[in-house]
Enzyme design. Structure first.
Site, PDB file in Angstrom:
ATOM      1  N   CYS A 156       0.815  -1.222   0.000  1.00 29.48           N
ATOM      2  CA  CYS A 156       0.000   0.000   0.000  1.00 29.48           C
ATOM      3  C   CYS A 156       0.847   1.269   0.000  1.00 29.48           C
ATOM      4  O   CYS A 156       0.329   2.354  -0.279  1.00 29.48           O
ATOM      5  CB  CYS A 156      -0.931   0.020   1.210  1.00 29.48           C
TER       6      CYS A 156
HETATM    7  N1  CO8 Z   1     -19.841  -9.448   7.845  1.00 27.95           N
HETATM    8  C1  CO8 Z   1     -20.348  -9.568   9.103  1.00 27.95           C
HETATM    9  N2  CO8 Z   1     -19.581  -9.761  10.195  1.00 27.95           N
HETATM   10  C2  CO8 Z   1     -18.246  -9.875   9.998  1.00 27.95           C
HETATM   11  C3  CO8 Z   1     -17.665  -9.792   8.725  1.00 27.95           C
HETATM   12  C4  CO8 Z   1     -18.514  -9.574   7.613  1.00 27.95           C
HETATM   13  N3  CO8 Z   1     -18.052  -9.441   6.355  1.00 27.95           N
HETATM   14  N4  CO8 Z   1     -16.321  -9.930   8.835  1.00 27.95           N
HETATM   15  C5  CO8 Z   1     -16.060 -10.105  10.139  1.00 27.95           C
HETATM   16  N5  CO8 Z   1     -17.232 -10.092  10.860  1.00 27.95           N
HETATM   17  C6  CO8 Z   1     -17.411 -10.274  12.304  1.00 27.95           C
HETATM   18  C7  CO8 Z   1     -16.298 -11.075  12.913  1.00 27.95           C
HETATM   19  O1  CO8 Z   1     -16.585 -12.452  12.836  1.00 27.95           O
HETATM   20  C8  CO8 Z   1     -16.304 -10.576  14.356  1.00 27.95           C
HETATM   21  O2  CO8 Z   1     -17.309 -11.243  15.060  1.00 27.95           O
HETATM   22  P1  CO8 Z   1     -17.092 -11.616  16.610  1.00 27.95           P
HETATM   23  O3  CO8 Z   1     -16.917 -10.281  17.324  1.00 27.95           O
HETATM   24  O4  CO8 Z   1     -18.336 -12.343  16.970  1.00 27.95           O
HETATM   25  O5  CO8 Z   1     -15.831 -12.453  16.661  1.00 27.95           O
HETATM   26  C9  CO8 Z   1     -16.732  -9.113  14.221  1.00 27.95           C
HETATM   27  O6  CO8 Z   1     -17.355  -8.995  12.937  1.00 27.95           O
HETATM   28  C10 CO8 Z   1     -15.588  -8.143  14.324  1.00 27.95           C
HETATM   29  O7  CO8 Z   1     -14.520  -8.565  13.433  1.00 27.95           O
HETATM   30  P2  CO8 Z   1     -13.145  -7.839  13.384  1.00 27.95           P
HETATM   31  O8  CO8 Z   1     -12.620  -7.642  14.762  1.00 27.95           O
HETATM   32  O9  CO8 Z   1     -12.268  -8.541  12.375  1.00 27.95           O
HETATM   33  O10 CO8 Z   1     -13.597  -6.435  12.742  1.00 27.95           O
HETATM   34  P3  CO8 Z   1     -12.887  -5.050  12.786  1.00 27.95           P
HETATM   35  O11 CO8 Z   1     -13.764  -4.108  13.511  1.00 27.95           O
HETATM   36  O12 CO8 Z   1     -11.447  -5.140  13.185  1.00 27.95           O
HETATM   37  O13 CO8 Z   1     -12.897  -4.600  11.236  1.00 27.95           O
HETATM   38  C11 CO8 Z   1     -11.379  -4.487   9.386  1.00 27.95           C
HETATM   39  C12 CO8 Z   1     -12.235  -5.388  10.269  1.00 27.95           C
HETATM   40  C13 CO8 Z   1     -12.310  -3.575   8.580  1.00 27.95           C
HETATM   41  C14 CO8 Z   1     -10.600  -5.372   8.441  1.00 27.95           C
HETATM   42  C15 CO8 Z   1     -10.438  -3.608  10.228  1.00 27.95           C
HETATM   43  O14 CO8 Z   1      -9.766  -4.395  11.172  1.00 27.95           O
HETATM   44  C16 CO8 Z   1      -9.402  -2.896   9.427  1.00 27.95           C
HETATM   45  O15 CO8 Z   1      -9.691  -2.151   8.493  1.00 27.95           O
HETATM   46  N6  CO8 Z   1      -8.119  -3.037   9.787  1.00 27.95           N
HETATM   47  C17 CO8 Z   1      -7.020  -2.394   9.094  1.00 27.95           C
HETATM   48  C18 CO8 Z   1      -6.867  -3.002   7.768  1.00 27.95           C
HETATM   49  C19 CO8 Z   1      -5.780  -2.400   6.978  1.00 27.95           C
HETATM   50  O16 CO8 Z   1      -5.557  -1.224   6.911  1.00 27.95           O
HETATM   51  N7  CO8 Z   1      -5.098  -3.248   6.278  1.00 27.95           N
HETATM   52  C20 CO8 Z   1      -4.098  -2.804   5.435  1.00 27.95           C
HETATM   53  C21 CO8 Z   1      -4.255  -3.546   4.203  1.00 27.95           C
HETATM   54  S1  CO8 Z   1      -3.537  -2.652   2.974  1.00 27.95           S
HETATM   55  C22 CO8 Z   1      -2.069  -3.397   2.462  1.00 27.95           C
HETATM   56  O17 CO8 Z   1      -0.989  -2.992   2.718  1.00 27.95           O
HETATM   57  C23 CO8 Z   1      -2.228  -4.585   1.642  1.00 27.95           C
HETATM   58  C24 CO8 Z   1      -1.602  -4.353   0.323  1.00 27.95           C
HETATM   59  C25 CO8 Z   1      -1.853  -5.456  -0.583  1.00 27.95           C
HETATM   60  C26 CO8 Z   1      -3.106  -5.227  -1.379  1.00 27.95           C
HETATM   61  C27 CO8 Z   1      -3.846  -6.492  -1.476  1.00 27.95           C
HETATM   62  C28 CO8 Z   1      -5.017  -6.398  -2.432  1.00 27.95           C
HETATM   63  C29 CO8 Z   1      -5.904  -7.600  -2.409  1.00 27.95           C
END
Ligand code: CO8
Length: 373
Positions: A156
């Site tokens: 990223c």
């Molecule tokens: N629908 C419904 N519920 C869901 C879903 C869904 N789709 N997904 C997860 N849940 C549930 C989980 O099961 C969990 O349930 P429980 O509490 O019962 O266990 C609950 O929702 C909460 O889950 P999380 O704790 O995982 O949710 P978060 O609040 O942390 O949100 C995010 C998830 C949005 C992913 C968040 O953590 C986030 O954005 N984190 C940072 C991500 C980030 O910036 N990543 C960088 C990636 S960029 C990079 O460098 C990659 C480059 C390569 C590119 C690749 C391209 C493909």
């Protein structure tokens, strides 16, 4: 020292977009199919059932409402969940080249540059569609640019790292004017079967022209006052796809050969590191945070950006101070902060300051302090 400027930017947006409603409907259809096909194993406790995704969760957790993609029907087909992007003969332009050309031409037009003015092309993105020849060399040829080009990948943060490479090349005299491109086909390496991440990414290409201030003629120039790069090794965002995969057949097609992350850990570890980097950089330059008109932040997650800008400013940032494009584009990896810069700078007056910042896998963080000329 020669001053360097950003003198133009360009953006290619794919024609097709997928809303959260559409994405969740196809994901849930896949889940229902999987659960019915595996009903016996699920009933006996051998396999856990898959769970539905939810539009409400996606919007609350990330701020993402839609994403542009290079192919929509393949992603939405519940029996496939992969874009359909057919192989092309070597004689035809590659897909990343095709995406890069309109973005490059827009940036060159803004900067008032022809191919003859540019002597270096950098393609900086999370994934290249082939190993070689470099995408940059193909794009250089398609645009009729003489000189040299190369590809680089810092996930990223590829664009901000690319801007610093371009600036260094201009400062050292190894290039006069650099075209830096970010053709991101994130849908090609996103696991649309993974509930935790299927909604995160979109496709796009951005372009930036970086040149010496004394050659710049653009009406809209931004002096690069400083750029700072940082990497900290982490396995929390990882993709094990690579040329050695064929050497162990047991791993081929496994989920770790696509994007995988520990989203919570990324959130907790990266936000403070980004805020500390920007604050330290501004302090080093003698710039008070309140002098910053805008932060064009990496577009991964709305909550992350609100937290980072709050830490830097010491208060909530307004939507104008930290603009959001991820609602429409989702996370477009390296291109996100450049899209924000491209779309949200028309109101800048001479002397006003902004920070372009990206962060992601590695971990990697890049921040560039800009002043409107
Ligand atoms: N629908 C419904 N519920 C869901 C879903 C869904 N789709 N997904 C997860 N849940 C549930 C989980 O099961 C969990 O349930 P429980 O509490 O019962 O266990 C609950 O929702 C909460 O889950 P999380 O704790 O995982 O949710 P978060 O609040 O942390 O949100 C995010 C998830 C949005 C992913 C968040 O953590 C986030 O954005 N984190 C940072 C991500 C980030 O910036 N990543 C960088 C990636 S960029 C990079 O460098 C990659 C480059 C390569 C590119 C690749 C391209 C493909």
């Amino acid at each position: 020292m020669t001053a360097t400027v950003i003198s133009g930017t360009g953006l290619f947006t794919p024609a097709e977009s997928i809303s959260n409603d559409e994405l969740v409907a196809s994901f849930n259809a896949y889940v229902d199919l999987y659960n019915s096909e595996n009903a016996a194993a699920i009933a006996s406790g051998e396999l856990p059932p898959l769970q539905h995704s939810s539009v409400e969760f996606i919007e609350k957790a990330s701020g993402i409402k839609a994403r542009y993609v290079m192919n929509k029907d393949g992603i939405l087909d519940p029996t496939r969940l992969v874009p359909r992007l057919p192989d092309r003969p070597n004689e035809e332009p590659s897909i990343q080249c095709e995406m890069a050309l309109p973005a490059a031409r827009e940036a060159m037009a803004q900067a008032g540059k022809t191919a003859a003015d540019i002597d270096m092309v950098i393609v900086a993105a999370s994934n290249m569609q082939r190993a070689y020849p470099a995408m940059a060399v193909e794009i250089q040829d398609a645009l009729g640019i003489e000189g040299f080009g190369f590809d680089m990948n810092v996930a990223c943060s590829s664009a901000t790292f690319g801007i610093q490479q371009a600036r260094d090349a201009v400062l050292s005299g190894s290039a006069r004017c650099v075209l830096m491109l970010n053709p991101e086909i994130c849908s090609g390496h996103l696991n649309f079967r993974d509930r935790d991440s299927h909604f995160i990414f979109g496709d796009v290409c951005t372009a930036v022209i970086i040149e010496a201030a004394d050659t710049a003629t653009s009406k809209d120039q931004y002096a690069i006052l400083d750029s700072k790069l940082q990497t900290i090794y982490s396995n929390n965002i990882r993709n094990n796809f690579g040329f050695l995969n064929r050497c162990d057949e047991t791993g081929i097609g496994k989920p770790d050969k696509l994007f995988v992350q520990e989203g919570r850990k990324v959130f907790k570890e990266v936000c403070p590191a980004v805020a500390t980097q920007i604050s330290g950089q501004l302090e080093g330059l003698g710039i008070a945070p309140e002098k910053i008109k805008r932060m064009w932040l990496h577009q991964a997650n709305l909550n992350m950006n609100q937290l980072i800008s709050r830490r830097v400013l010491g208060r909530e940032a307004t939507a104008d101070e930290a603009p959001t494009i991820l609602d429409e584009y989702a996370n477009t990896s390296s291109a996100g902060s450049v899209i924000a810069f491209h779309k949200h700078r028309a109101d800048f007056q001479s002397g006003e300051l902004g920070v372009l910042c990206s962060f992601g896998a590695g971990y990697s963080i890049g921040s560039v302090v800009l002043r409107k000329v």
